[in-house]
Enzyme design. Structure first.
Site, PDB file in Angstrom:
ATOM      1  N   HIS A  86       0.599  -1.393   0.128  1.00  0.00           N
ATOM      2  CA  HIS A  86       0.044  -0.137   0.094  1.00  0.00           C
ATOM      3  C   HIS A  86       0.920   1.470  -0.019  1.00  0.00           C
ATOM      4  O   HIS A  86       0.176   2.358  -0.529  1.00  0.00           O
ATOM      5  CB  HIS A  86      -1.023   0.260   1.333  1.00  0.00           C
ATOM      6  CG  HIS A  86      -1.697  -1.063   1.120  1.00  0.00           C
ATOM      7  ND1 HIS A  86      -2.994  -1.391   0.368  1.00  0.00           N
ATOM      8  CD2 HIS A  86      -1.908  -2.180   2.161  1.00  0.00           C
ATOM      9  CE1 HIS A  86      -3.666  -2.352   0.513  1.00  0.00           C
ATOM     10  NE2 HIS A  86      -3.011  -2.945   1.541  1.00  0.00           N
ATOM     11  N   HIS A 115       6.640   6.752   6.335  1.00  0.00           N
ATOM     12  CA  HIS A 115       5.913   6.604   5.110  1.00  0.00           C
ATOM     13  C   HIS A 115       5.313   7.497   4.154  1.00  0.00           C
ATOM     14  O   HIS A 115       4.969   8.567   4.502  1.00  0.00           O
ATOM     15  CB  HIS A 115       4.973   5.429   5.247  1.00  0.00           C
ATOM     16  CG  HIS A 115       3.551   5.836   5.861  1.00  0.00           C
ATOM     17  ND1 HIS A 115       3.408   5.869   7.128  1.00  0.00           N
ATOM     18  CD2 HIS A 115       2.426   6.489   5.386  1.00  0.00           C
ATOM     19  CE1 HIS A 115       2.385   6.357   7.556  1.00  0.00           C
ATOM     20  NE2 HIS A 115       1.897   6.847   6.494  1.00  0.00           N
ATOM     21  N   HIS A 117       2.795   9.080   0.996  1.00  0.00           N
ATOM     22  CA  HIS A 117       1.643   9.066   0.104  1.00  0.00           C
ATOM     23  C   HIS A 117       1.605   9.855  -1.254  1.00  0.00           C
ATOM     24  O   HIS A 117       2.137  10.848  -0.949  1.00  0.00           O
ATOM     25  CB  HIS A 117       0.153   9.656   0.892  1.00  0.00           C
ATOM     26  CG  HIS A 117      -0.235   8.739   2.220  1.00  0.00           C
ATOM     27  ND1 HIS A 117      -0.836   7.573   2.111  1.00  0.00           N
ATOM     28  CD2 HIS A 117       0.462   8.954   3.274  1.00  0.00           C
ATOM     29  CE1 HIS A 117      -0.906   7.292   3.379  1.00  0.00           C
ATOM     30  NE2 HIS A 117      -0.202   7.879   4.068  1.00  0.00           N
ATOM     31  N   GLU A 127      -2.519  13.612   1.255  1.00  0.00           N
ATOM     32  CA  GLU A 127      -3.889  13.365   2.120  1.00  0.00           C
ATOM     33  C   GLU A 127      -4.470  14.412   2.602  1.00  0.00           C
ATOM     34  O   GLU A 127      -5.495  14.772   2.376  1.00  0.00           O
ATOM     35  CB  GLU A 127      -3.516  12.144   3.028  1.00  0.00           C
ATOM     36  CG  GLU A 127      -2.886  10.821   2.718  1.00  0.00           C
ATOM     37  CD  GLU A 127      -3.222   9.593   3.282  1.00  0.00           C
ATOM     38  OE1 GLU A 127      -2.796   9.475   4.781  1.00  0.00           O
ATOM     39  OE2 GLU A 127      -4.049   8.711   2.788  1.00  0.00           O
ATOM     40  N   HIS A 140       4.356  10.820   6.277  1.00  0.00           N
ATOM     41  CA  HIS A 140       3.976  10.749   7.689  1.00  0.00           C
ATOM     42  C   HIS A 140       5.004  10.054   8.711  1.00  0.00           C
ATOM     43  O   HIS A 140       5.337   9.084   8.307  1.00  0.00           O
ATOM     44  CB  HIS A 140       2.732   9.942   7.728  1.00  0.00           C
ATOM     45  CG  HIS A 140       1.320  10.487   7.142  1.00  0.00           C
ATOM     46  ND1 HIS A 140       0.451   9.942   6.496  1.00  0.00           N
ATOM     47  CD2 HIS A 140       1.198  11.722   6.886  1.00  0.00           C
ATOM     48  CE1 HIS A 140      -0.477  10.790   6.007  1.00  0.00           C
ATOM     49  NE2 HIS A 140       0.055  11.926   6.203  1.00  0.00           N
ATOM     50  N   THR A 221      -5.177   6.925   8.500  1.00  0.00           N
ATOM     51  CA  THR A 221      -5.681   7.183   7.131  1.00  0.00           C
ATOM     52  C   THR A 221      -5.935   5.656   6.359  1.00  0.00           C
ATOM     53  O   THR A 221      -6.240   5.785   5.164  1.00  0.00           O
ATOM     54  CB  THR A 221      -4.962   8.195   6.295  1.00  0.00           C
ATOM     55  OG1 THR A 221      -3.825   7.724   5.947  1.00  0.00           O
ATOM     56  CG2 THR A 221      -4.825   9.426   7.239  1.00  0.00           C
ATOM     57  N   THR A 222      -5.766   4.578   6.892  1.00  0.00           N
ATOM     58  CA  THR A 222      -5.739   3.651   6.432  1.00  0.00           C
ATOM     59  C   THR A 222      -6.512   2.625   7.219  1.00  0.00           C
ATOM     60  O   THR A 222      -6.679   2.807   8.540  1.00  0.00           O
ATOM     61  CB  THR A 222      -4.621   2.774   5.924  1.00  0.00           C
ATOM     62  OG1 THR A 222      -3.554   2.735   7.218  1.00  0.00           O
ATOM     63  CG2 THR A 222      -3.579   3.513   5.011  1.00  0.00           C
TER      64      THR A 222
HETATM   65 ZN   LIG Z   1       0.186   7.918   6.115  1.00  0.00          ZN
END
Ligand SMILES: [Zn+2]
Ligand SMILES: *[C@@H]1O[C@H](CO)[C@@H](O)[C@H](O)[C@H]1NC(C)=O
Ligand SMILES: *[C@@H]1O[C@H](CO)[C@@H](O)[C@H](O)[C@H]1NC(C)=O
Length: 306
Positions: A86, A115, A117, A127, A140, A221-222
């Site tokens: 992901h 990690h 995005h 995000e 993040h 957020t996941t």
């Molecule tokens: Zn994140």
């Protein structure tokens, strides 16, 4: 025999959960963000992340302050980069304990991993958004409260996590700080692959973004979207070049498709307030104490800036 069925059933559940979510909403499956709450109830909650940060609605909060970072400049840490299908996670394997405090946090928080995005193009990817505007990527830094022994213990507890978010914008020049990460990406193209990376001081990644920030209560957020996160999103974006962001887009996701657009759309703010910390408030420039004492300081700052 019974044991076999139990193992088979648990095995199926594990596989189903691992493959059960993604970033594309479609009619054929219910994997996209719109459907996360079907399998992960918390994703339908009232304090979800990310959010759109609306400048006009921010409230200055005098209880917020600058962060202090402990051991973030250490190179005595072993970091492992993992493609989890992901995103790509950079986690602490061993070495010095990195810790944040201050920043209006209730106690100190320990670094776990960072990690990113990112988007399919530079049109989106972050995000959080600011006044409706997306950035091409967002990093993040995930920390767990020092009240808890492991990330697993903290992940679903109120204020169990503190996440620091920084946007990325695209620069002409490469960000050399990212080079060790980008080089290692080539070795983790496939989901579930990982690679140790050479000494890397995390401070160098975020140094240019430290300063003013916003603060609100939100969630992962996941999936499972636990509402356990004290969110900090910094104003000043970090930088990477087009070829560097392309290296992230070359990764493969859990379905062996290009890993792009791995960001969740913004969620409703509902009853929450978003607070703002500005360096100016710390120097007294925006406090109630603007008077004889504040004036010389302001003048000194003005002089320095010239
Ligand atoms: Zn994140
Ligand atoms: C992100 O931007 C791309 C264009 O590059 C667009 O196709 C896509 O729909 C956008 N995604 C979202 C969630 O807005
Ligand atoms: C990638 O893997 C190869 C083979 O294991 C190794 O020699 C190389 O150093 C790795 N590259 C990076 C940047 O870690």
């Amino acid at each position: 025999m019974e044991m076999f069925y139990l193992i088979a059933i648990f095995g199926l559940i594990a596989v189903a959960q691992a493959a059960d979510w993604g970033y594309i909403d479609s009619e054929e499956n219910d994997e996209g963000p719109e459907s996360w709450s079907v399998n992960f109830e918390a994703c339908g909650g009232k304090s979800q992340s990310p959010i759109d940060i609306v400048s006009a609605d921010l409230e200055i909060d005098d209880s917020l302050s600058a962060f202090s970072f402990q051991s973030y400049s250490s190179e005595s840490v072993e970091l492992k980069l993992t493609n989890n299908g992901h995103t790509v996670n950079i986690g602490l394997v061993s070495g010095d304990q990195l810790m944040i405090s201050g920043g209006g946090l209730p106690e100190s928080f320990l670094f776990e991993q960072f990690h990113l995005h990112w988007g399919e193009s530079n049109a989106n990817g972050s995000e959080h958004t600011v006044n409706g505007k997306s950035y091409p990527a967002e990093v993040h830094l995930v920390h767990r409260s020092s009240k808890y022994r492991t990330l697993g213990d903290a992940v679903d507890q109120p204020e169990g996590l503190a996440v620091l978010g920084f946007f990325f914008e695209i620069s002409e020049e490469e960000n050399e700080v990212l080079t060790p990460l980008i080089d290692a990406l080539a070795n983790v193209t496939e989901a579930e692959s990982s690679q140790l990376i050479p000494a890397f001081a995390i401070e160098s990644l975020i140094a240019d973004g430290l300063g003013d920030y916003v603060r609100y209560s939100g969630s992962l957020t996941t999936p499972g979207c636990f509402e356990s996160v004290i969110w900090t999103v910094f104003d000043t974006p970090l930088k990477m070049s087009d070829s560097q962001i392309e290296a992230f887009r070359s990764l493969e996701d859990v379905k062996s498709e290009p890993m792009v657009g791995n960001f969740r759309p913004v969620q409703n703010l509902n009853e929450r307030k978003v607070k703002r910390y500005s360096n100016d408030q710390a120097s007294g420039a925006s406090g109630y104490s603007v008077g004889l004492f504040a004036l010389p300081l302001t003048m000194i700052v003005a002089t320095l800036k010239m």
